[in-house]
Every structure is written in C-alpha cells, then in structure tokens.
Scaffold this active site. Structure first.
Site, PDB file in Angstrom:
ATOM      1  N   ASP A   1       4.813 -26.043  32.211  1.00  0.00           N
ATOM      2  CA  ASP A   1       4.285 -26.894  31.133  1.00  0.00           C
ATOM      3  C   ASP A   1       4.892 -26.512  29.784  1.00  0.00           C
ATOM      4  O   ASP A   1       5.275 -27.365  28.995  1.00  0.00           O
ATOM      5  CB  ASP A   1       2.752 -26.777  31.055  1.00  0.00           C
TER       6      ASP A   1
ATOM      7  N   THR B   1      -2.087 -33.473  30.699  1.00  0.00           N
ATOM      8  CA  THR B   1      -2.562 -34.265  31.844  1.00  0.00           C
ATOM      9  C   THR B   1      -4.084 -34.438  31.808  1.00  0.00           C
ATOM     10  O   THR B   1      -4.588 -35.539  32.023  1.00  0.00           O
ATOM     11  CB  THR B   1      -2.154 -33.604  33.172  1.00  0.00           C
ATOM     12  N   THR B   2      -4.812 -33.349  31.497  1.00  0.00           N
ATOM     13  CA  THR B   2      -6.282 -33.416  31.451  1.00  0.00           C
ATOM     14  C   THR B   2      -6.728 -34.366  30.353  1.00  0.00           C
ATOM     15  O   THR B   2      -7.618 -35.192  30.557  1.00  0.00           O
ATOM     16  CB  THR B   2      -6.873 -32.007  31.236  1.00  0.00           C
TER      17      THR B   2
ATOM     18  N   ASP C   1      -4.997 -26.871  35.683  1.00  0.00           N
ATOM     19  CA  ASP C   1      -4.013 -27.897  35.345  1.00  0.00           C
ATOM     20  C   ASP C   1      -4.466 -29.228  35.952  1.00  0.00           C
ATOM     21  O   ASP C   1      -4.600 -29.347  37.175  1.00  0.00           O
ATOM     22  CB  ASP C   1      -2.638 -27.482  35.893  1.00  0.00           C
TER      23      ASP C   1
END
Length: 546
Positions: free
Chosen positions: A393, A96-97, A63
């Site tokens: 998530d 997020t990545t 994550d």
C-alpha cells in the site's frame, strides 16, 4: 402472469424475483452489512479481522480489500461493494476501507430519501452533481508536491502505513525504504514521472525482527549456487543472463545409437563432455564470473563452471531474469552462441546468504539500478504477510504521489471541508436533487466520525469542533487519534495523494448509483452437485455389473 384463467410461466421453476422497494431495500441492507463489517478497521486505531478459510488457513489483517477478497460473499449487491475495494486497490493501493464505507453511507442516506418517496433517478442525479462538485473542490485544494521532496514522500508512506502492521518504531525505517525503492525505479517519459511496480521485488523471509528489513540495490534470487565448489561471494561481478540449457540436447523423436566397439562408447561420452566444456568456455570467454541460467545445468557442466570459478544459479524465473536485466544492465542471451562481452551486466557484489534453512542469492550494489528488492523480515508468517500488505500500500501511494505531483490532507480534514462546500452548493441547485446533495455531504462525514469512534472518542464532539475550526478557515483541521484532539493535519504530516480521495469519491458514487437504479432482482435456482454415495467411489465388481 395470467391470460384469462391460464397462467403463463416465463421463468424457470425455482427462480426467485424481487421487485420495486423490496429489491432496493434488500440491496441497500446488503451493502450496509459489508460496509459495517470493515468499518472498525479504519484508521491508526482500527482493529484487525481474523479470517479462517475452509482449509483452516488464517489471515489476520485490517486491509479492506484483503478482507472482502477472503470472505465468501453470496449476495449480488454485496459483491458489487467488494468490487469497489478491488478497484480502489488496483488504482491507488490504499483507501479501500474508506471507499467501501463511503459507498455504504451513500446508500444508507439514499434509503432514507427513498422512504420519503424521492425517486431513485432524482437521487442518482443529485449524487452525480455532488460527486462532480466534491472532486472539483478537492482537486483545487490539493497541495503541489515536488519529485525530490523525499521527506514529504516519507510522510505520505507513514500515513499509509500507520494503520497497518508496520505501525510502531519501525514505521520511519520502512517509510525510508519505500521512498528509496520508488525513487530508484522512477522513469521520466514525455515529461511525466512513471513508476512500474513490477520493478520492485518484495522478498519475504521469516525470522528476525521488522527492524532488520532492508533495501537491496539489485535483486534477491530465491536460489542457491548449483555446486558447493563455486565461490560463495563474488565482488565486482560480471553477470551473464542465459535463457538456454547447459545440457546435451535430446532428439525430438526416439533415436537409437548402435555401438559395436567399447572405444566408440568412450568417444561418444568424450564428445558429450567436450560439448559441455565448450558451453562453459563460451561463458568464460565472455568475461562473466556469475551465470544466471533460466533452464537446467548438467552435473558435468556444474563441475566445469566451479573449476572456472564461476558462480552459477539455475532455473531462475522469467520475471527475475527481466528484473536482473534492468538492475545490472545485462542482456538476456537466448542462445549461448550469441553471448558476448556487450551482453554482460555488472554488480558490486554477488553473495549467497543463509536464513534458517533457506539459501538466497543476493545480487547487489548495482550501478544506477532500474529494479530493486526489499528483503522483508518478521517474527511470524502472519506478521510478515500483514507487513507485506502494508508495504505494498505504501509503495503504491508513493508511486501515485510521484506520478501526480499533488497531495491532500488526511485525518478526516478533507472530508469535512468537502461536506461544508457541498452544503453551501446544495441550495444553488433547484428541485429535489438538493436533498441528494445534502445526503452526500452527510455521507462524507462518515470518515471523521468512524476515525473518532475507532479511537474511542466522542464522534459528536469531534464533528462539532472540526466544523467550528473549518468555518473559521482552518481547512487542515482533522482528528489526531493519538491524543484525541482536533489539530492541524498538515503540521502533523498526515497527508495522502490526491488520486486516493478522487478515486474514493468517484467509485463510491458509481457503485451507489448503480445499486440504486436496480428495481428488479431475478435470481435463478442454484444447482448443487449430487452427493457422493456412501463409501466413496464404487470399486471391485466386474464391468458387467453396471
């Protein structure tokens, strides 16, 4: 700075300063280093990172937000990139990545333009135009989503979970649990769907397999009953929530009671017993057979409660009390005097269950609960922690999809479609800004490129095939990382909420433009605390020695 032959010192000694191109290139390199650190974690075929802190605690995760939170970043520009991941996590829960690697890629192409002597202001203006166009195209190509379309919501949850610890045979079970939890707590306010994530409790319990994870239409308390004589299981439970202590109140100031006669002592003790008895009677008269108390319960009160057949729990958390009120329909009584039948909540079953050495209280089968719990099981602590991150998530993306009612296609399909739209848009803008828009289009393709690299595929072949299909009009063509082919992502159910893509583009553009506008970095000297003398703190000796 020199005035005549006399130097004028403005900054403190030890302060470092970088200006112009040097400052910009350093910032771009720092941002790229962060971007490259998380790149390999993107997608279902992404790898995990093992992070070990100074205390020796280990975190295994892929994550992006967790990785950047756990590593100790020192460079100021790199910290700004970590903020991108944090912002994306708080707003959308996932992506997020993607947001981080998109920021890094924008800065990489901006660096190339800077080498060609394109001014940073021109680049930032071009990026802003490209961002507005990309979000506009993405919003117009979004697919509407109905609130009661549970299968599509499950597909959204599975897309989010595919790269996390839940990927595997349990993915469908977890996706069903996620959708069930979010749809249970959704509320309609002024015609809009609102989901408060605080109404979903995740209770981790080590041991067992991931397949034993379950949803409880109620609340799980990390507490056991206070007395062994109390019933272990209560059906058709009537629940009283009390924020008052079942103890004898002590005086605020020091008090002393003088007793001249043994009978007076007995009368004093009897009165204490009667006070506790009356407290228990009040609970009994309200019709409750389960008591959840936020404060303490005296040993004698525990005895009376067990004799009355009431299941009691003490020192419950404030947050759990609020969730219980929403789940059971009970009202929290701040004073025992105020407790009456209208304050009592209902649950089909209250039961104490044992997991290893831990005992938990399950309050379940509530009627139309507005707060639910998920009992998360997993073999080891690291597995269960990563599973919790994946579940969080998924819960968030389903919440976002329900609230916005729109979704887009994953698998790099949306990125290629936006990239092609920006390439067509760039020539319509005069001046050097068009170079920045083309750079933005190149940067967007980092998503499908990285997905194919992480899956061990040839990124060039994949990009050529995707562009060919998108040019033909197949705007849903994306990479199937499992078979290495370019396929229709809508048919493969690789979908995500619209807000995810919009927020990724907006935050990445904002962060990249902010870093590009920096032309001067002034860093003051970091002060280190002096080392401790050998042998630790001085001891022995008189004060006169000092």
């Amino acid at each position: 700075m020199m005035l005549g032959n006399q130097p004028i010192i403005i900054l403190k000694e030890g302060t470092t300063r970088e200006k112009g191109k040097g400052a910009r290139s350093n910032n771009v390199m720092a941002a790229l280093a962060i971007s490259n650190a998380v790149k390999s974690t993107l997608g279902p075929r992404g790898m995990d990172k093992m992070l070990v802190d100074s205390m020796g605690d280990v975190v295994v995760t892929n994550d992006g937000a967790t990785i950047l939170k756990e590593i100790d970043i020192e460079h100021p520009a790199a910290k700004m990139i970590a903020e991108v991941a944090k912002s994306q996590d708080e707003e959308c829960g996932d992506g997020t990545t993607t947001a981080v690697i998109l920021t890094g890629e924008l800065l990489k192409y901006a660096g190339e333009l800077l080498e060609q002597n394109v001014h940073p202001t021109v680049i930032t203006r071009g990026f802003k135009l490209a961002s507005e166009k990309a979000t506009d195209v993405l919003a117009h190509s979004a697919i509407p989503l109905k609130k009661d379309d549970k299968q599509t919501l499950r597909n959204i949850a599975m897309t989010s979970m595919s790269s996390k610890g839940g990927a595997g045979p349990e993915k469908e079970l977890l996706a069903t649990i996620v959708v069930d939890a979010v749809t249970s707590v959704v509320e309609e306010i002024n015609g809009k769907n609102i989901v408060d994530m605080d109404n979903i409790q995740i209770q981790k319990q080590k041991g067992g397999s991931i397949g034993e994870t379950e949803i409880v239409k109620g609340i799980i308390l990390d507490k056991e009953r206070v007395h062994e004589g109390m019933p272990k299981r209560v059906t058709n439970a009537r629940i009283a929530l009390v924020n008052a202590a079942f103890e004898i109140q002590k005086t605020e100031v020091d008090a002393r009671i003088q007793i001249n006669d043994p009978t007076q002592l007995q009368a004093f003790l009897d009165e204490e017993e009667n006070m506790l008895k009356k407290m228990v009677e009040k609970v009994k008269n309200s019709g409750a057979n389960v008591l959840v108390c936020q404060k303490g319960i005296d040993d004698l009160a525990q005895h009376f409660l067990s004799k009355a057949g009431i299941y009691a729990v003490r020192r419950a958390k404030q947050s759990d009390m609020e969730k219980l009120a929403k789940a059971t329909g009970a009202k929290i009584a701040a004073n025992l005097e105020d407790l009456n039948k209208s304050d009592i909540g209902f649950a089909g079953l209250v039961e104490e269950k044992k997991f290893g050495d831990d005992k938990l209280t399950f309050i379940m089968d509530c009627k139309n609960p507005k707060a639910v719990s998920i009992l998360l099981r997993g073999g080891t602590e690291h597995v269960i922690d990563e599973l919790e991150r994946g579940l969080y998530d998924s819960l968030y993306v389903v919440k976002v999809a329900l609230e916005d009612g729109k979704m887009t296609i994953g698998g790099g399909a949306a990125a290629v479609e936006l990239s092609m739209a920006l390439r067509d848009y760039a020539p319509t803008i005069g001046g050097r800004e068009q170079m920045a828009i083309e750079a933005f289009a190149h940067a967007l393709e980092v998503v499908p490129r990285t997905l194919s690299e992480n899956a061990g595929l040839d990124p060039i072949n994949m990009m050529i095939e995707m562009r060919r299909l998108h040019k033909k009009g197949n705007k849903y063509a994306g990479i199937n990382v499992y078979n290495g082919k370019v396929e229709d992502m809508l048919k493969n159910n690789v979908i995500e909420p619209l807000r995810l893509g919009l927020h990724e583009i907006q935050t990445a553009t904002e962060a990249a433009t902010m870093i590009l506008r920096i032309d001067d970095v002034i860093a003051s000297k970091t002060t280190k605390s002096p080392p401790m003398p050998h042998g630790g703190m001085g001891g022995g000796g008189d004060f006169d020695d000092y």
